[in-house]
Every structure is written in structure tokens, then in C-alpha cells.
Design an enzyme around this catalytic site. Structure first.
Site, PDB file in Angstrom:
ATOM      1  N   SER A 116      -9.681   3.127  41.411  1.00 14.40           N
ATOM      2  CA  SER A 116     -10.209   4.466  41.105  1.00 14.40           C
ATOM      3  C   SER A 116      -9.077   5.423  40.773  1.00 14.40           C
ATOM      4  O   SER A 116      -7.947   5.278  41.271  1.00 14.40           O
ATOM      5  CB  SER A 116     -10.983   5.023  42.303  1.00 14.40           C
ATOM      6  OG  SER A 116     -11.331   6.373  42.075  1.00 14.40           O
ATOM      7  N   TYR A 148     -11.478   6.485  51.358  1.00 12.81           N
ATOM      8  CA  TYR A 148     -11.793   5.919  50.046  1.00 12.81           C
ATOM      9  C   TYR A 148     -10.546   5.907  49.171  1.00 12.81           C
ATOM     10  O   TYR A 148     -10.188   4.891  48.575  1.00 12.81           O
ATOM     11  CB  TYR A 148     -12.906   6.746  49.397  1.00 12.81           C
ATOM     12  CG  TYR A 148     -13.296   6.292  48.016  1.00 12.81           C
ATOM     13  CD1 TYR A 148     -14.132   5.193  47.830  1.00 12.81           C
ATOM     14  CD2 TYR A 148     -12.835   6.962  46.877  1.00 12.81           C
ATOM     15  CE1 TYR A 148     -14.503   4.780  46.555  1.00 12.81           C
ATOM     16  CE2 TYR A 148     -13.196   6.557  45.597  1.00 12.81           C
ATOM     17  CZ  TYR A 148     -14.029   5.466  45.437  1.00 12.81           C
ATOM     18  OH  TYR A 148     -14.392   5.050  44.188  1.00 12.81           O
TER      19      TYR A 148
HETATM   20  N1  NAP Z   1     -18.798   5.959  39.550  1.00 11.48           N
HETATM   21  C1  NAP Z   1     -17.589   6.425  39.551  1.00 11.48           C
HETATM   22  O1  NAP Z   1     -17.349   7.571  39.114  1.00 11.48           O
HETATM   23  C2  NAP Z   1     -16.441   5.608  40.045  1.00 11.48           C
HETATM   24  C3  NAP Z   1     -15.148   6.116  39.888  1.00 11.48           C
HETATM   25  C4  NAP Z   1     -14.068   5.366  40.331  1.00 11.48           C
HETATM   26  C5  NAP Z   1     -14.255   4.136  40.914  1.00 11.48           C
HETATM   27  N2  NAP Z   1     -15.537   3.664  41.084  1.00 11.48           N
HETATM   28  C6  NAP Z   1     -15.684   2.361  41.731  1.00 11.48           C
HETATM   29  O2  NAP Z   1     -16.506   1.533  40.935  1.00 11.48           O
HETATM   30  C7  NAP Z   1     -17.213   0.625  41.773  1.00 11.48           C
HETATM   31  C8  NAP Z   1     -18.700   0.718  41.490  1.00 11.48           C
HETATM   32  O3  NAP Z   1     -19.083   2.045  41.730  1.00 11.48           O
HETATM   33  P1  NAP Z   1     -20.516   2.623  41.359  1.00 11.48           P
HETATM   34  O4  NAP Z   1     -20.294   4.026  40.965  1.00 11.48           O
HETATM   35  O5  NAP Z   1     -21.221   1.713  40.441  1.00 11.48           O
HETATM   36  O6  NAP Z   1     -21.172   2.633  42.811  1.00 11.48           O
HETATM   37  P2  NAP Z   1     -22.706   2.599  43.269  1.00 11.48           P
HETATM   38  O7  NAP Z   1     -23.593   3.012  42.166  1.00 11.48           O
HETATM   39  O8  NAP Z   1     -22.739   3.349  44.549  1.00 11.48           O
HETATM   40  O9  NAP Z   1     -22.926   1.036  43.557  1.00 11.48           O
HETATM   41  C9  NAP Z   1     -22.211   0.412  44.581  1.00 11.48           C
HETATM   42  C10 NAP Z   1     -22.579  -1.057  44.624  1.00 11.48           C
HETATM   43  O10 NAP Z   1     -21.881  -1.660  45.720  1.00 11.48           O
HETATM   44  C11 NAP Z   1     -22.814  -2.346  46.564  1.00 11.48           C
HETATM   45  N3  NAP Z   1     -22.371  -2.238  47.936  1.00 11.48           N
HETATM   46  C12 NAP Z   1     -22.112  -1.089  48.622  1.00 11.48           C
HETATM   47  N4  NAP Z   1     -21.747  -1.371  49.867  1.00 11.48           N
HETATM   48  C13 NAP Z   1     -21.763  -2.717  49.979  1.00 11.48           C
HETATM   49  C14 NAP Z   1     -21.496  -3.616  51.045  1.00 11.48           C
HETATM   50  N5  NAP Z   1     -21.140  -3.175  52.259  1.00 11.48           N
HETATM   51  N6  NAP Z   1     -21.650  -4.937  50.833  1.00 11.48           N
HETATM   52  C15 NAP Z   1     -22.028  -5.401  49.615  1.00 11.48           C
HETATM   53  N7  NAP Z   1     -22.295  -4.600  48.575  1.00 11.48           N
HETATM   54  C16 NAP Z   1     -22.170  -3.276  48.752  1.00 11.48           C
HETATM   55  C17 NAP Z   1     -24.143  -1.649  46.323  1.00 11.48           C
HETATM   56  O11 NAP Z   1     -25.252  -2.526  46.526  1.00 11.48           O
HETATM   57  P3  NAP Z   1     -26.163  -2.508  47.852  1.00 11.48           P
HETATM   58  O12 NAP Z   1     -26.419  -1.070  48.191  1.00 11.48           O
HETATM   59  O13 NAP Z   1     -27.350  -3.299  47.494  1.00 11.48           O
HETATM   60  O14 NAP Z   1     -25.323  -3.192  48.868  1.00 11.48           O
HETATM   61  C18 NAP Z   1     -24.063  -1.282  44.855  1.00 11.48           C
HETATM   62  O15 NAP Z   1     -24.483  -2.373  44.066  1.00 11.48           O
HETATM   63  C19 NAP Z   1     -16.858   1.014  43.207  1.00 11.48           C
HETATM   64  O16 NAP Z   1     -15.828   0.197  43.677  1.00 11.48           O
HETATM   65  C20 NAP Z   1     -16.367   2.440  43.077  1.00 11.48           C
HETATM   66  O17 NAP Z   1     -15.486   2.800  44.096  1.00 11.48           O
HETATM   67  C21 NAP Z   1     -16.623   4.372  40.665  1.00 11.48           C
END
Ligand code: NAP
Length: 334
Positions: free
Chosen positions: A231, A245
Site C-alpha cells: 500500500s 496497517y
Molecule cells: N482499496 C484501496 O484503496 C487499497 C489501497 C492500498 C492497498 N490496498 C490493499 O489491497 C488489498 C485488497 O483490498 P480491498 O480494498 O480490495 O479490500 P476489501 O474490499 O476490504 O476486501 C478484502 C478482502 O480480504 C478478505 N479478508 C479480510 N480479512 C480476511 C481474513 N482474516 N482471512 C481471509 N480473508 C480475509 C475479505 O474477504 P472475507 O471478508 O470474505 O474474508 C475480502 O475478500 C488489501 O491488502 C489492501 O490492504 C487497498
């Protein structure tokens, strides 16, 4: 994803099973992970009778449009690829993606499914058939809480069984959590509870290396590519994302470098992608107002833009790239 309890009921434990530690007595596999009998479900700790012999649906995936497997009309469904993709050795291209149930992970599945990959997924919740975003669906979904150190080794055993001694061509460590305080406030280095520190580091930093190590043989066999989703907040203080985080992502950036050096001699590449503000559930309210003036491209990113980059890093086009972290943030750090 449906809300199902992660370990419902009290299972009928077979001989050799210790219900306190959730372990069996040996045999222990060459990688140090216990070998569980066929029919064992590592999430529910239950046994079901083994399936009859025959070609497993999971290895090849269901044929697109097979109504017995999926209620979605595949003819009009954009996620499904009619043409499976094969690696040079003739094996079906296979990947494992964590956190595929929504957001960036969901877009990654769409992209790779469109390219004909077999996709194995991990998240805490059961596969929701009605969304059916990829071919094999529930057959290739492993229900596992990556924050639970007892569940991760069991999930690895499960995944190994699903891969069945074949190659793994890509591991995308995408699942991540960014907890907030009770009123949605940022948790800083003074206010973050110890439990939250542990949980965040387990999901965001430890699970990627545990999965990579546990599936080392499969990745080596596939001369695979590992992509860790880090990130932008690993590089500077953020108004919404908390300290645990941010530091877990900074650690994952560093881990990517270390892994790249260790895995490269085995033919496995390891890279990271550091997204900025991407439109998913993880964003806090007010992100757009706060960040648009700070992003030179004056818009938030889309999950499919990250998925394109993941695909590039898992393809031949990036065959000499390892140990890199690629920013995708509309110029946010300029
Ligand atoms: N969106 C952004 O702006 C952004 C920016 C920088 C980095 N990121 C990174 O990109 C990645 C994806 O982010 P996103 O925005 O798509 O997040 P999201 O929409 O919140 O989705 C998170 C995913 O992780 C799974 N998850 C969460 N906790 C878990 C656990 N304990 N065990 C197994 N699965 C788990 C969730 O599925 P379940 O709830 O079914 O478990 C969900 O599929 C993350 O690593 C995040 O830190 C995102």
C-alpha cells in the site's frame, strides 16, 4: 459471501485427532505440515466420505456454461473464459488468490478467469454461488481466517490437496484488513489495541509468507510468480489508515524484497503492488473529498486497474522482474 460460523458444531473426531490442538499425530509431510486424510475439512475439522475416483472437477474447472455447476448464464457472463490457458509444460495455469470475495481480489479473479486460469481462492466466508464469478467456484474456494494461526497451515494442506501435486503458477497475497476504532476513527501508534496489532500483522504480513513457504514446492514446479499487495500507506502517514496497517504494509514491502532474493534461485519471482486510493469497501468515508485534490490524476483508482498490473506481474511479459514494488496511485506520491 454468506455469513457462516467458521467452525460450526462439535465434530466427530477420528482416532489420532487432538481436539485441543487441532492436530493429528504424524505422518508429517516433507515440508513439516501434517498430512490429513482424504475427506478432512480443515476449516470445520469434519470428515466427509471421500468422493468416488474419477477426474476431479476442480483440476480442470467446470465447462463454461455447465448448468449443473452454476446457475449463471455463462453466455452472458463476463467472468468466464471458454478457453483454458496452459503453461509451456502443458499444465493448466493455476493461481491462488487471497481475499477474492470483493474489491481488488474480485477484479483479479475476473481478469485471470478471462485469461483462462484456474483460480483457487481463500477468504473467511463461504463461496456465494449466486455471484459465481469464476468457473470452479465452491470446488476451488478455501474458507480460512488468515488471522488464525491454526487455520493457515490447515488451509495449506487443503490447497495442496486441491492442486494435487501439480504446479502453482501464481500466488497473489491480496487479503488485507485495516481496522478502525469503535467510532470509525484512525487507530494510531498510541491507541491501537494489542489484539489489533496481532490480527493485522497476521493477515497482512504473516499469511503471505506462510502461504508462500507452505506452497513452495508447487510454486517451484510452476516457476511461479508471487504478488504481494502492499500500500501507499507503507511509505507515508495516512489520515485514515491506522499505524498497524501502515507498518504491516511497510513490513510486507520489505518481506517482498527478502522473499525475492530467497525464491529467485528456485525460479520463483516475488513482487509487490502498492495501490493508492482504489474504490473498494476498505476506503473510509470522506476519502474522495480528502484525496482528489492530492492526486494529480484527480480521480480514485479502479480495482480492475490493479488487476491488470497483477496479471502483468504473473505473465511472461514480466519474466525478468523480481523484488520490485510497483506503485499504482495516479501520481499520489509525486
Ligand atoms: N482499496 C484501496 O484503496 C487499497 C489501497 C492500498 C492497498 N490496498 C490493499 O489491497 C488489498 C485488497 O483490498 P480491498 O480494498 O480490495 O479490500 P476489501 O474490499 O476490504 O476486501 C478484502 C478482502 O480480504 C478478505 N479478508 C479480510 N480479512 C480476511 C481474513 N482474516 N482471512 C481471509 N480473508 C480475509 C475479505 O474477504 P472475507 O471478508 O470474505 O474474508 C475480502 O475478500 C488489501 O491488502 C489492501 O490492504 C487497498
Amino acid at each position: 459471501m454468506t455469513d457462516e460460523p467458521k467452525a460450526p458444531g462439535r465434530p466427530a473426531y477420528p482416532p489420532g485427532y487432538d481436539p485441543v490442538t487441532h492436530t493429528y499425530t504424524p505422518p508429517i509431510g516433507p515440508d513439516g505440515v501434517p498430512i490429513y486424510p482424504e475427506g478432512y475439512d480443515p476449516v470445520t475439522h469434519r470428515f466427509t466420505p471421500p468422493k468416488p475416483a474419477g477426474p476431479p472437477v476442480a483440476s480442470g474447472g467446470a465447462a463454461a456454461g455447465d448448468p449443473a455447476k452454476c446457475p449463471v448464464d455463462h453466455g452472458h457472463h463476463p467472468y468466464h473464459s471458454a478457453e483454458p490457458s496452459y503453461a509451456a509444460d502443458g499444465s493448466r495455469r493455476t493461481m491462488l488468490v487471497t481475499g477474492a470475495s470483493r474489491g481488488i481480489g474480485h477484479s483479479i479473479v475476473r481478469k485471470f478467469a478471462d485469461q483462462g486460469w484456474r483460480i483457487i481462492t481463500i477468504s473467511r466466508h463461504a463461496f456465494e454461488r449466486s455471484r459465481c464469478p469464476w468457473e470452479a467456484g465452491p470446488e476451488d474456494h478455501v474458507q480460512c481466517d488468515l488471522a488464525d494461526r491454526e487455520q493457515v497451515p490447515l488451509a495449506i494442506v487443503d490447497i495442496k490437496a486441491r492442486i494435487g501435486g501439480g504446479p502453482l503458477h501464481a500466488l497473489v497475497n491480496n487479503a488485507g484488513i485495516s481496522p478502525k476504532g469503535p467510532a470509525g476513527e484512525r487507530l494510531n501508534s498510541i491507541t491501537t489495541p494489542m489484539y489489533t496489532w496481532m490480527q493485522v500483522f497476521h493477515v497482512n504480513m504473516l499469511a503471505p509468507i506462510l502461504l508462500a513457504r507452505g506452497l513452495f514446492d508447487e510454486l517451484k514446479r510452476g516457476q511461479g510468480s508471487i504478488v504481494n499487495i502492499t500500500s501507499v500507506v507503507g511509505h507515508r502517514v495516512h489520515p485514515f489508515a491506522g499505524t498497524a496497517y501502515a507498518t504491516s504494509k511497510a513490513a510486507l514491502t520489505s518481506l517482498t524484497r527478502e522473499m525475492a532474493a530467497d525464491f529467485a534461485p528456485h525460479g520463483i519471482r516475488v513482487n509487490a503492488i502498492a495501490p493508492g486510493e482504489i474504490i473498494t469497501d476498505i476506503l473510509s468515508p470522506g476519502t474522495e473529498e480528502k484525496f482528489l485534490p492530492l492526486i494529480p490524476m484527480r480521480r480514485l483508482g479502479r480495482p480492475e486497474e490493479v488487476a491488470e498490473l497483477v496479471h502483468f506481474l504473473c505473465s511472461e511479459a514480466s519474466s525478468y522482474i523480481t523484488g520490485e514494488e510497483i506503485n499504482i496511485n495516479g501520481g499520489q506520491l509525486l
